[in-house]
Design an enzyme around this catalytic site. Structure first.
Site, PDB file in Angstrom:
ATOM      1  N   HIS A  32       0.893  -1.103  -0.082  1.00  0.00           N
ATOM      2  CA  HIS A  32      -0.060   0.010   0.065  1.00  0.00           C
ATOM      3  C   HIS A  32       0.931   1.174   0.122  1.00  0.00           C
ATOM      4  CE1 HIS A  32      -3.074   2.673   2.076  1.00  0.00           C
ATOM      5  NE2 HIS A  32      -3.607   2.329   0.846  1.00  0.00           N
ATOM      6  N   ASP A  36      -4.731   5.766   3.723  1.00  0.00           N
ATOM      7  CA  ASP A  36      -6.070   6.193   3.497  1.00  0.00           C
ATOM      8  C   ASP A  36      -6.612   6.757   4.671  1.00  0.00           C
ATOM      9  OD1 ASP A  36      -5.812   4.649   0.938  1.00  0.00           O
ATOM     10  OD2 ASP A  36      -6.806   2.761   1.882  1.00  0.00           O
ATOM     11  N   HIS A 119     -13.371   7.462   0.534  1.00  0.00           N
ATOM     12  CA  HIS A 119     -12.086   7.620   1.345  1.00  0.00           C
ATOM     13  C   HIS A 119     -11.208   8.311   0.598  1.00  0.00           C
ATOM     14  CE1 HIS A 119     -10.579   4.239  -0.907  1.00  0.00           C
ATOM     15  NE2 HIS A 119      -9.284   4.578  -0.384  1.00  0.00           N
TER      16      HIS A 119
END
Length: 246
Positions: A32, A36, A119
Protein backbone atom coordinates in the site's frame (compact mmCIF):
# COMPACT_ATOMS: atom_id res chain seq x y z
CA UNK A 1 -5.77 15.99 13.65
CA UNK A 2 -2.63 16.47 11.55
CA UNK A 3 -0.46 19.57 11.44
CA UNK A 4 -0.68 19.55 7.64
CA UNK A 5 -4.22 18.67 6.58
CA UNK A 6 -5.28 16.97 3.33
CA UNK A 7 -9.01 17.00 4.16
CA UNK A 8 -10.95 20.26 4.36
CA UNK A 9 -12.43 19.35 7.75
CA UNK A 10 -8.89 19.16 9.22
CA UNK A 11 -10.13 16.05 11.00
CA UNK A 12 -8.54 13.09 9.24
CA UNK A 13 -8.75 9.55 10.61
CA UNK A 14 -6.22 7.06 9.30
CA UNK A 15 -7.85 3.79 8.17
CA UNK A 16 -4.91 2.11 6.41
CA UNK A 17 -1.24 3.04 6.61
CA UNK A 18 1.77 2.73 4.32
CA UNK A 19 3.31 -0.71 3.71
CA UNK A 20 2.17 -4.28 3.25
CA UNK A 21 -1.43 -5.05 4.16
CA UNK A 22 -4.06 -7.72 3.44
CA UNK A 23 -5.46 -7.23 -0.06
CA UNK A 24 -8.84 -5.49 0.56
CA UNK A 25 -10.37 -6.86 -2.66
CA UNK A 26 -8.89 -10.36 -2.73
CA UNK A 27 -6.59 -12.94 -1.13
CA UNK A 28 -2.98 -12.39 -0.09
CA UNK A 29 -1.19 -9.12 0.62
CA UNK A 30 -0.37 -5.98 -1.30
CA UNK A 31 2.03 -3.08 -0.96
CA UNK A 32 0.00 0.00 0.00
CA UNK A 33 1.93 2.99 -1.33
CA UNK A 34 0.14 5.64 0.65
CA UNK A 35 -2.26 6.23 3.52
CA UNK A 36 -6.07 6.07 3.50
CA UNK A 37 -8.18 8.64 5.34
CA UNK A 38 -11.80 9.34 6.19
CA UNK A 39 -13.30 12.09 8.33
CA UNK A 40 -13.11 11.24 12.02
CA UNK A 41 -16.87 11.78 12.37
CA UNK A 42 -17.76 9.99 9.14
CA UNK A 43 -18.93 13.18 7.43
CA UNK A 44 -18.03 11.72 4.03
CA UNK A 45 -21.07 9.42 4.34
CA UNK A 46 -23.57 12.27 4.35
CA UNK A 47 -21.87 15.28 2.79
CA UNK A 48 -19.06 16.32 0.47
CA UNK A 49 -15.65 16.40 2.15
CA UNK A 50 -13.09 18.45 0.26
CA UNK A 51 -9.56 17.26 -0.51
CA UNK A 52 -6.96 20.00 -0.24
CA UNK A 53 -3.36 20.42 -1.36
CA UNK A 54 -0.75 19.68 1.28
CA UNK A 55 1.58 22.39 -0.06
CA UNK A 56 2.13 24.83 -2.92
CA UNK A 57 2.93 23.23 -6.24
CA UNK A 58 2.02 22.55 -9.86
CA UNK A 59 -0.63 20.10 -11.07
CA UNK A 60 1.13 17.45 -13.18
CA UNK A 61 -1.56 14.75 -13.38
CA UNK A 62 -5.35 14.61 -13.57
CA UNK A 63 -6.68 11.19 -14.57
CA UNK A 64 -9.58 8.80 -14.10
CA UNK A 65 -7.85 5.41 -13.80
CA UNK A 66 -9.37 1.95 -13.45
CA UNK A 67 -7.56 1.38 -10.14
CA UNK A 68 -6.99 4.87 -8.76
CA UNK A 69 -10.21 6.53 -9.94
CA UNK A 70 -10.22 10.30 -10.25
CA UNK A 71 -6.71 11.31 -9.22
CA UNK A 72 -4.71 14.53 -8.93
CA UNK A 73 -0.93 14.76 -8.51
CA UNK A 74 1.03 17.86 -7.49
CA UNK A 75 4.74 18.46 -8.07
CA UNK A 76 6.33 20.36 -5.18
CA UNK A 77 9.78 21.83 -4.56
CA UNK A 78 12.85 19.61 -4.41
CA UNK A 79 11.32 16.66 -6.28
CA UNK A 80 8.44 15.86 -3.93
CA UNK A 81 5.15 14.73 -5.46
CA UNK A 82 1.83 14.36 -3.65
CA UNK A 83 -1.05 12.27 -5.04
CA UNK A 84 -4.76 12.26 -4.13
CA UNK A 85 -6.85 9.30 -5.34
CA UNK A 86 -10.46 8.02 -5.58
CA UNK A 87 -12.08 11.46 -5.87
CA UNK A 88 -15.79 11.78 -6.51
CA UNK A 89 -16.89 11.73 -10.17
CA UNK A 90 -16.73 15.13 -11.84
CA UNK A 91 -15.48 16.83 -8.66
CA UNK A 92 -11.90 17.66 -9.72
CA UNK A 93 -11.44 21.43 -9.63
CA UNK A 94 -7.96 21.72 -11.17
CA UNK A 95 -6.24 20.86 -14.45
CA UNK A 96 -2.70 19.94 -15.50
CA UNK A 97 -0.48 23.01 -15.45
CA UNK A 98 -2.38 24.85 -12.73
CA UNK A 99 -0.36 26.39 -9.89
CA UNK A 100 -2.04 25.63 -6.57
CA UNK A 101 -1.55 26.87 -3.04
CA UNK A 102 -1.44 24.95 0.22
CA UNK A 103 -5.01 24.32 1.39
CA UNK A 104 -6.57 24.85 -2.05
CA UNK A 105 -9.45 22.46 -2.82
CA UNK A 106 -8.58 19.88 -5.46
CA UNK A 107 -11.80 17.86 -5.45
CA UNK A 108 -14.20 15.89 -3.27
CA UNK A 109 -13.58 12.64 -1.42
CA UNK A 110 -15.11 9.70 -3.30
CA UNK A 111 -14.86 6.01 -4.06
CA UNK A 112 -13.96 5.88 -7.77
CA UNK A 113 -11.60 3.24 -9.13
CA UNK A 114 -10.75 0.17 -7.07
CA UNK A 115 -12.17 1.30 -3.77
CA UNK A 116 -14.26 -0.34 -1.06
CA UNK A 117 -15.75 2.88 0.30
CA UNK A 118 -15.55 6.66 0.32
CA UNK A 119 -12.06 7.72 1.37
CA UNK A 120 -8.90 9.55 0.32
CA UNK A 121 -5.79 7.62 -0.67
CA UNK A 122 -2.92 10.04 -0.15
CA UNK A 123 0.60 9.29 -1.36
CA UNK A 124 4.01 10.99 -1.33
CA UNK A 125 6.91 10.32 -3.70
CA UNK A 126 10.44 11.49 -3.03
CA UNK A 127 13.08 12.05 -5.75
CA UNK A 128 10.28 12.49 -8.29
CA UNK A 129 11.06 14.47 -11.44
CA UNK A 130 7.76 13.51 -13.12
CA UNK A 131 4.45 12.09 -11.94
CA UNK A 132 5.43 8.54 -12.95
CA UNK A 133 8.84 8.22 -11.27
CA UNK A 134 10.39 8.52 -7.83
CA UNK A 135 9.94 6.34 -4.75
CA UNK A 136 6.78 6.05 -2.67
CA UNK A 137 7.40 6.77 1.02
CA UNK A 138 5.28 6.86 4.16
CA UNK A 139 3.33 10.14 3.87
CA UNK A 140 2.57 10.51 7.59
CA UNK A 141 5.80 12.38 8.45
CA UNK A 142 4.74 15.06 5.95
CA UNK A 143 1.34 15.35 7.63
CA UNK A 144 2.67 15.51 11.18
CA UNK A 145 5.42 18.00 10.33
CA UNK A 146 8.30 15.58 10.96
CA UNK A 147 9.18 16.18 7.30
CA UNK A 148 8.47 19.45 5.56
CA UNK A 149 7.67 20.20 1.94
CA UNK A 150 9.61 23.33 1.04
CA UNK A 151 13.18 24.29 1.79
CA UNK A 152 13.62 21.07 3.79
CA UNK A 153 11.88 18.77 1.32
CA UNK A 154 13.30 15.27 1.45
CA UNK A 155 14.84 15.85 4.88
CA UNK A 156 13.69 15.22 8.40
CA UNK A 157 12.56 18.15 10.49
CA UNK A 158 15.02 21.05 10.95
CA UNK A 159 17.99 20.08 13.06
CA UNK A 160 17.90 16.44 11.99
CA UNK A 161 20.48 15.02 9.58
CA UNK A 162 19.89 14.77 5.84
CA UNK A 163 18.12 11.50 5.05
CA UNK A 164 17.39 11.40 1.34
CA UNK A 165 19.96 12.79 -1.05
CA UNK A 166 22.93 10.66 -2.02
CA UNK A 167 24.48 13.49 -4.01
CA UNK A 168 26.97 16.00 -2.67
CA UNK A 169 25.03 18.17 -0.23
CA UNK A 170 24.91 21.94 -0.36
CA UNK A 171 26.47 24.00 2.39
CA UNK A 172 24.72 23.51 5.71
CA UNK A 173 23.25 20.10 4.85
CA UNK A 174 24.53 16.90 6.42
CA UNK A 175 25.62 14.28 3.91
CA UNK A 176 23.82 10.96 3.50
CA UNK A 177 26.34 8.48 2.20
CA UNK A 178 25.50 5.01 0.91
CA UNK A 179 26.01 2.44 3.63
CA UNK A 180 29.23 0.47 3.67
CA UNK A 181 27.29 -2.68 4.63
CA UNK A 182 28.55 -4.97 1.85
CA UNK A 183 29.13 -1.81 -0.25
CA UNK A 184 25.46 -1.85 -1.20
CA UNK A 185 24.40 1.08 -3.37
CA UNK A 186 21.41 2.13 -5.45
CA UNK A 187 21.03 -0.10 -8.51
CA UNK A 188 22.66 -3.15 -6.92
CA UNK A 189 21.07 -6.59 -6.85
CA UNK A 190 20.54 -7.94 -3.33
CA UNK A 191 19.12 -10.91 -1.46
CA UNK A 192 17.37 -10.94 1.90
CA UNK A 193 19.64 -12.81 4.33
CA UNK A 194 18.44 -16.04 5.90
CA UNK A 195 14.94 -15.82 4.39
CA UNK A 196 13.84 -18.28 1.74
CA UNK A 197 11.51 -17.34 -1.10
CA UNK A 198 7.89 -17.47 0.07
CA UNK A 199 8.83 -16.92 3.71
CA UNK A 200 8.33 -13.79 5.81
CA UNK A 201 10.88 -11.09 6.46
CA UNK A 202 10.74 -7.83 8.42
CA UNK A 203 10.42 -4.32 7.04
CA UNK A 204 12.43 -1.41 8.40
CA UNK A 205 9.49 -0.60 10.70
CA UNK A 206 9.26 -4.17 11.99
CA UNK A 207 6.25 -5.22 9.92
CA UNK A 208 6.03 -8.58 8.16
CA UNK A 209 6.49 -8.79 4.40
CA UNK A 210 6.54 -11.80 2.11
CA UNK A 211 9.83 -12.40 0.30
CA UNK A 212 8.52 -13.49 -3.09
CA UNK A 213 11.77 -13.12 -5.06
CA UNK A 214 15.29 -14.47 -4.79
CA UNK A 215 16.88 -11.20 -5.95
CA UNK A 216 15.72 -7.59 -5.58
CA UNK A 217 16.91 -4.25 -6.93
CA UNK A 218 18.06 -1.50 -4.58
CA UNK A 219 15.84 1.50 -5.36
CA UNK A 220 16.79 3.94 -2.61
CA UNK A 221 19.11 4.18 0.39
CA UNK A 222 18.29 6.47 3.31
CA UNK A 223 20.90 5.88 5.98
CA UNK A 224 20.39 2.24 7.04
CA UNK A 225 16.91 2.14 5.43
CA UNK A 226 16.93 0.51 2.00
CA UNK A 227 13.96 0.43 -0.36
CA UNK A 228 14.04 -2.79 -2.39
CA UNK A 229 11.86 -3.83 -5.29
CA UNK A 230 11.82 -4.94 -8.91
CA UNK A 231 12.80 -2.15 -11.25
CA UNK A 232 10.85 0.86 -9.96
CA UNK A 233 8.13 -1.23 -8.29
CA UNK A 234 8.63 -1.01 -4.52
CA UNK A 235 8.54 -4.24 -2.50
CA UNK A 236 9.47 -2.99 0.98
CA UNK A 237 11.78 -0.69 2.97
CA UNK A 238 14.17 -2.84 5.01
CA UNK A 239 17.22 -2.47 7.22
CA UNK A 240 20.41 -2.74 5.21
CA UNK A 241 21.76 -5.26 7.71
CA UNK A 242 19.37 -7.95 6.44
CA UNK A 243 20.62 -7.62 2.84
CA UNK A 244 23.51 -9.18 1.02
CA UNK A 245 24.81 -7.99 -2.35
CA UNK A 246 24.77 -10.53 -5.21
Amino acid sequence: MYKNSVISTKNERLTSGFGLRPNPTGAGTEQHNGADFVDTNGLQRTQDVGIIAIADGKIVEVINGDLVGWTVAISHENRILSRYQHMKNNSVKVKVGDIVKKGQTLGIMGTTGRSTGIHLHFGIKENSTAWNNGVWVDPLPYLTGAKIIGSTVGRDAPGAPQTISQTTPSSGQAACHPSTEGNIKVGDKVKVKDVSVGSWGKTYDGKDFRVWHEVYDVIQIIGDRVVIGLGKAVAAPVNIRILVKV
